[in-house]
Design an enzyme around this catalytic site. Structure first.
Site, PDB file in Angstrom:
ATOM      1  N   SER A  38       0.805  -1.216   0.000  1.00  0.00           N
ATOM      2  CA  SER A  38       0.000   0.000   0.000  1.00  0.00           C
ATOM      3  C   SER A  38       0.840   1.269   0.000  1.00  0.00           C
ATOM      4  O   SER A  38       0.629   2.168   0.808  1.00  0.00           O
ATOM      5  CB  SER A  38      -0.935   0.003   1.221  1.00  0.00           C
ATOM      6  OG  SER A  38      -1.885   1.052   1.141  1.00  0.00           O
ATOM      7  N   ASN A  41       3.256   4.906  -5.572  1.00  0.00           N
ATOM      8  CA  ASN A  41       4.409   5.013  -6.467  1.00  0.00           C
ATOM      9  C   ASN A  41       4.709   6.460  -6.842  1.00  0.00           C
ATOM     10  O   ASN A  41       5.871   6.840  -7.002  1.00  0.00           O
ATOM     11  CB  ASN A  41       4.157   4.204  -7.747  1.00  0.00           C
ATOM     12  CG  ASN A  41       3.917   2.743  -7.472  1.00  0.00           C
ATOM     13  OD1 ASN A  41       2.840   2.378  -7.011  1.00  0.00           O
ATOM     14  ND2 ASN A  41       4.894   1.908  -7.752  1.00  0.00           N
ATOM     15  N   CYS A  42       3.653   7.254  -6.982  1.00  0.00           N
ATOM     16  CA  CYS A  42       3.850   8.641  -7.416  1.00  0.00           C
ATOM     17  C   CYS A  42       4.645   9.455  -6.402  1.00  0.00           C
ATOM     18  O   CYS A  42       5.238  10.478  -6.753  1.00  0.00           O
ATOM     19  CB  CYS A  42       2.499   9.313  -7.647  1.00  0.00           C
ATOM     20  SG  CYS A  42       1.568   8.587  -9.000  1.00  0.00           S
ATOM     21  N   THR A 268     -11.172 -12.409 -15.538  1.00  0.00           N
ATOM     22  CA  THR A 268     -10.351 -13.009 -16.587  1.00  0.00           C
ATOM     23  C   THR A 268     -11.144 -14.108 -17.278  1.00  0.00           C
ATOM     24  O   THR A 268     -12.318 -14.332 -16.985  1.00  0.00           O
ATOM     25  CB  THR A 268      -9.053 -13.604 -16.003  1.00  0.00           C
ATOM     26  OG1 THR A 268      -9.368 -14.783 -15.249  1.00  0.00           O
ATOM     27  CG2 THR A 268      -8.334 -12.593 -15.112  1.00  0.00           C
ATOM     28  N   ASN A 269     -10.494 -14.827 -18.199  1.00  0.00           N
ATOM     29  CA  ASN A 269     -11.150 -15.929 -18.887  1.00  0.00           C
ATOM     30  C   ASN A 269     -11.285 -17.174 -18.027  1.00  0.00           C
ATOM     31  O   ASN A 269     -11.975 -18.122 -18.409  1.00  0.00           O
ATOM     32  CB  ASN A 269     -10.397 -16.282 -20.170  1.00  0.00           C
ATOM     33  CG  ASN A 269      -8.963 -16.704 -19.906  1.00  0.00           C
ATOM     34  OD1 ASN A 269      -8.182 -15.946 -19.333  1.00  0.00           O
ATOM     35  ND2 ASN A 269      -8.600 -17.908 -20.316  1.00  0.00           N
ATOM     36  N   PRO A 271     -12.472 -19.099 -14.453  1.00  0.00           N
ATOM     37  CA  PRO A 271     -13.455 -18.909 -13.375  1.00  0.00           C
ATOM     38  C   PRO A 271     -12.787 -18.498 -12.065  1.00  0.00           C
ATOM     39  O   PRO A 271     -11.721 -19.001 -11.713  1.00  0.00           O
ATOM     40  CB  PRO A 271     -14.109 -20.292 -13.242  1.00  0.00           C
ATOM     41  CG  PRO A 271     -13.840 -20.987 -14.533  1.00  0.00           C
ATOM     42  CD  PRO A 271     -12.515 -20.463 -15.003  1.00  0.00           C
ATOM     43  N   ALA A 275      -8.417  -9.635 -12.138  1.00  0.00           N
ATOM     44  CA  ALA A 275      -7.136  -8.920 -12.170  1.00  0.00           C
ATOM     45  C   ALA A 275      -7.384  -7.422 -12.139  1.00  0.00           C
ATOM     46  O   ALA A 275      -8.373  -6.926 -12.697  1.00  0.00           O
ATOM     47  CB  ALA A 275      -6.340  -9.298 -13.416  1.00  0.00           C
ATOM     48  N   GLY A 277      -5.126  -3.348 -11.769  1.00  0.00           N
ATOM     49  CA  GLY A 277      -3.846  -2.664 -11.772  1.00  0.00           C
ATOM     50  C   GLY A 277      -3.307  -2.410 -13.161  1.00  0.00           C
ATOM     51  O   GLY A 277      -4.002  -2.570 -14.173  1.00  0.00           O
TER      52      GLY A 277
END
Length: 294
Positions: A38, A41-42, A268-269, A271, A275, A277
């Site tokens: 947590s 990055n900036c 995602t493809n 089950p 994802a 970010g």
């Protein structure tokens, strides 16, 4: 219901906090291979430049504060090394002890992020060359400035991080130059808008070497296609690539650039696997919507 999250920086930590607000009873586990979770990055360049003076201000949460506030099990220095989507099991390696163990899940969220690109250049592995992705990178750069006392730095790449690093290295007392292959800084801006950035950077006393590339990094110098710049340190900021080897290995669909393909609800493809970010590209190809992500 148990949700595991691989990656505990901005995307993974935000997903975990949101899940807790939606479900007070869910079991949530974050696996983070690094030492910190947590963090923003900036803010990293601004610690190097001195605008952020306290190291602890780089992190928004710690594993302990996550546990106390959200009842989330955060495991730093624990790397997911394999996913079995049929059995719904993640194989994990504790990087401190070397222990390898398995963890079952009902839902899995991947937030692997992206890794800096290191071009194939002469001198790219010199001790004076750095990339900036995380807090250890930040501390390494800060320590180099404090101990090696470099006088001149070259930032290779004029994107957001490159420009922020150039400004903050200047604030740290270095003579800084930016080298950019394109005809303007910040590729997402058009030339007219980037011209304002150019004026600001030049006002800071930072020379710009536009439409120029680096051919080699040598002792105290960066060799360009056209010319040479004195440098005691170099910051590489030439872009990133999605770090999605773990996802690809278990059959998750990725696009030609390596980004994980998801629908508008981040599914995602496979089950029960989602994802989030900067390693993700949204492509609305799945009609089934998970109930726990609004």
């Amino acid at each position: 219901m148990k949700t595991m999250i691989v990656g505990g920086v901005a995307g993974g930590a935000s997903a975990a906090a949101r899940l807790r607000r939606l479900d007070e009873t869910a079991e949530i586990v974050i696996l983070e291979r690094g030492e910190f979770v947590s963090f923003a990055n900036c803010g990293l360049p601004y610690y190097i430049g001195g605008a952020i003076t306290k190291r602890e201000n780089l992190t928004l949460q710690t594993p302990e504060s996550f546990k106390a506030r959200f009842r989330i099990d955060v495991r730093v220095c624990n790397e997911a090394i394999k996913i079995d989507p049929e059995a719904r099991i993640v194989t994990v390696k504790n990087l401190r002890t070397g222990e390898i163990y398995e963890e079952a899940y009902d839902n899995l969220i991947l937030s692997p992020g992206a890794e800096p690109i290191k071009p194939n250049l002469e001198g790219i592995d010199r001790d004076m060359v750095f990339t900036l992705r995380n807090i250890p990178d930040t501390l390494k750069i800060k320590n180099y400035i404090d101990t090696a006392k470099p006088k001149a730095a070259v930032v290779i790449g004029g994107g957001y991080i490159g420009v922020e690093m150039a400004e903050n290295l200047t604030e740290a007392g270095l003579d800084v130059s930016i080298v950019e292959l394109s005809d303007h800084l910040i590729a997402s801006l058009d030339f007219d808008m980037a011209a304002d950035v150019h004026r600001y950077i030049k006002k800071k006393g930072i020379p710009l070497y536009l439409q120029n590339g680096v051919t080699a990094i040598r002792d105290h110098a960066v060799v360009l296609q056209h010319g040479e710049i004195s440098a005691d340190m170099v910051i590489l900021s030439v872009g990133v690539r999605p770090e999605t080897a773990l996802a690809k290995a278990c059959g998750i669909r990725v696009n030609p650039r390596g980004s994980i393909v998801v629908d508008s609800r981040m599914k995602t493809n496979l089950p029960h696997i989602y994802a989030v970010g900067d390693a993700v590209e949204v492509n609305d190809f799945i009609t089934n919507r998970p109930a726990f992500i609004p």
